[in-house]
Design a protein around this motif. Structure first.
Motif, mmCIF file in Angstrom:
data_model
loop_
_atom_site.group_PDB
_atom_site.id
_atom_site.type_symbol
_atom_site.label_atom_id
_atom_site.label_comp_id
_atom_site.label_asym_id
_atom_site.label_seq_id
_atom_site.Cartn_x
_atom_site.Cartn_y
_atom_site.Cartn_z
ATOM 1 N N ALA A 1 53.301 14.718 40.051
ATOM 2 C CA ALA A 1 53.424 13.378 40.622
ATOM 3 C C ALA A 1 54.754 12.728 40.272
ATOM 4 N N THR A 2 55.206 12.924 39.040
ATOM 5 C CA THR A 2 56.482 12.346 38.630
ATOM 6 C C THR A 2 57.635 12.995 39.396
ATOM 7 N N SER A 3 57.560 14.306 39.588
ATOM 8 C CA SER A 3 58.610 15.008 40.328
ATOM 9 C C SER A 3 58.690 14.499 41.760
ATOM 10 N N GLU A 4 57.539 14.325 42.413
ATOM 11 C CA GLU A 4 57.527 13.828 43.781
ATOM 12 C C GLU A 4 58.102 12.411 43.850
ATOM 13 N N ARG B 1 62.066 23.763 36.266
ATOM 14 C CA ARG B 1 62.892 22.755 36.953
ATOM 15 C C ARG B 1 62.408 22.609 38.391
ATOM 16 N N LEU B 2 62.951 21.612 39.044
ATOM 17 C CA LEU B 2 62.708 21.373 40.468
ATOM 18 C C LEU B 2 63.825 22.038 41.265
ATOM 19 N N GLU B 3 63.483 22.686 42.388
ATOM 20 C CA GLU B 3 64.473 23.314 43.259
ATOM 21 C C GLU B 3 64.137 23.025 44.716
ATOM 22 N N LYS C 1 62.678 16.125 33.354
ATOM 23 C CA LYS C 1 62.652 17.184 32.346
ATOM 24 C C LYS C 1 61.617 16.977 31.256
ATOM 25 N N PRO C 2 61.477 15.758 30.680
ATOM 26 C CA PRO C 2 60.463 15.589 29.621
ATOM 27 C C PRO C 2 59.045 15.898 30.080
ATOM 28 N N PHE C 3 58.760 15.737 31.371
ATOM 29 C CA PHE C 3 57.412 15.959 31.869
ATOM 30 C C PHE C 3 57.123 17.430 32.142
ATOM 31 N N LEU C 4 58.145 18.268 32.121
ATOM 32 C CA LEU C 4 57.962 19.685 32.407
ATOM 33 C C LEU C 4 57.754 20.510 31.143
#
Length: 351
Positions: free
Chosen positions: A151-154, A219-221, A318-321
């Motif tokens: 959710a944070t990434s989105e 990470r997000l890609e 990053k902290p959430f991953l």
């Protein structure tokens, strides 16, 4: 959420809380979706071996430099273009029958963990922040850490995308949270039915997917899947990639032992290592047609902006991953009917 709205992020998990989540017996309701029609039975499980007929099908990781972020300002591109449920749109080059009979239909199915349907709060960072871990655990079949990472990434990525992109690119939020283990492609109907039947047994699935997979995000890609679309995904870290790849090959070896007649098809289908890294899809982006006469949109002019938005988002998420989670053996199995047929036309598919 507006393109410029600053997301209200929940506090990142502390090391102690992350460790506690790691120990919880997670995914009590995890699902494995096998996309096709039939149900049957199965027997024993073979030990893990690398497929011998195809030496390149061993545990090869990293592949194509996937262990490192893509170059600055770039989105990766899937090998199969367009990328449709992990498989090429044509089986030319994978099955001789496709060359001899262009109308020969081929089928595919996938194995995936279904963590549950996404409810409205999952798309609103401030509302998600007000939800307790107990609430999340009750509504999703995954750890609260995984839910918050998604959710944070989105939310962060949406806030980083340029406002101008909203006019020409449609946002395609996910409907349910999931992660694919295997894509099986270019099967004849009988082959696909046999494979699904062999994997349908709950005891088989529990053993094939035990012990729990230690899962962490890296990470997000952004990945380009079609001329008009990009999918943004959370990539599993390297240790998780290797463990999931081992599990995938164990499933293939089980099928070789349980249904020996499938061996030629398993040898010829695309390798899982070539299809895409193990990931959780966060957000899709689809280009609108600029003119009613255009058959399809083209997202090429937005790729650099999307890639930079992803790079900036990675700094915040990053902290959430870092919080570990787990993928455990399955207790519930569903078969989702989905008659997807891939007709091969090799002359059309050649350059």
């Amino acid at each position: 959420m507006g393109a410029h709205a600053k997301p209200l992020l929940p506090p990142p998990p502390t090391p102690d809380s992350a460790h506690q989540k790691w120990l919880l017996p997670l995914m009590s309701g995890a699902f494995c979706f096998l996309v096709l029609w039939s149900l049957r039975r199965s027997d024993s499980i073979p030990p893990l071996e690398h497929p011998k007929p195809n030496p390149t099908a061993g545990l090869v990781w990293p592949r194509e430099g996937w262990d490192a972020p893509p170059p600055a300002g770039k989105c990766r591109r899937t090998k199969f273009f367009p990328f449709k449920i992990g498989c090429p749109i044509s089986c030319c080059g994978y099955r001789p029958e496709a060359e001899h009979d262009p109308q020969q239909p081929f089928y595919r199915f996938s194995i995936l963990w279904d963590f549950g349907a996404l409810f409205p709060e999952m798309h609103n960072a401030s509302e998600l922040a007000s939800m307790s871990d107990a609430d999340l655990a009750e509504r999703l079949n995954c750890t609260p850490a995984m839910a918050r990472a998604f959710a944070t990434s989105e939310s962060v990525l949406t806030s980083k995308l340029p406002f101008a992109i909203n006019k020409t690119v449609k946002f395609k939020p996910q409907l349910f949270l999931h992660m694919a283990l295997s894509y099986f492609c270019c099967l004849k109907l009988a082959e696909a039915q046999q494979a699904v039947a062999a994997l349908q047994n709950r005891g088989i699935q529990a053993e094939l997917l035990s012990p729990p997979v230690a899962f962490r995000f890296s990470r997000l890609e952004c990945w380009r899947e079609r001329i008009d679309s990009v999918t943004n995904i959370l990539i599993a870290d390297n240790a998780t990639q290797r463990q999931l790849l081992s599990t995938h090959h164990e499933v293939k070896q089980f099928l070789r032992r349980e249904v020996p007649s499938l061996t030629p098809a398993l040898d010829s289908m695309p390798l899982r290592e070539e299809q895409m890294p193990f990931h959780v899809t966060v957000l899709g982006l689809s280009a609108s047609r600029l003119s009613p006469k255009d058959p399809i949109g083209n997202i090429s002019t937005h790729l650099k902006s999307i890639a930079h938005a992803v790079e900036h988002a990675n700094g915040e998420i990053k902290p959430f991953l870092r919080a570990p989670t787990a993928l455990t053996s399955l207790e519930h199995v569903k078969l989702r009917p989905s008659p997807i047929v891939c007709h091969s036309n090799c002359d059309r598919d050649r350059p």
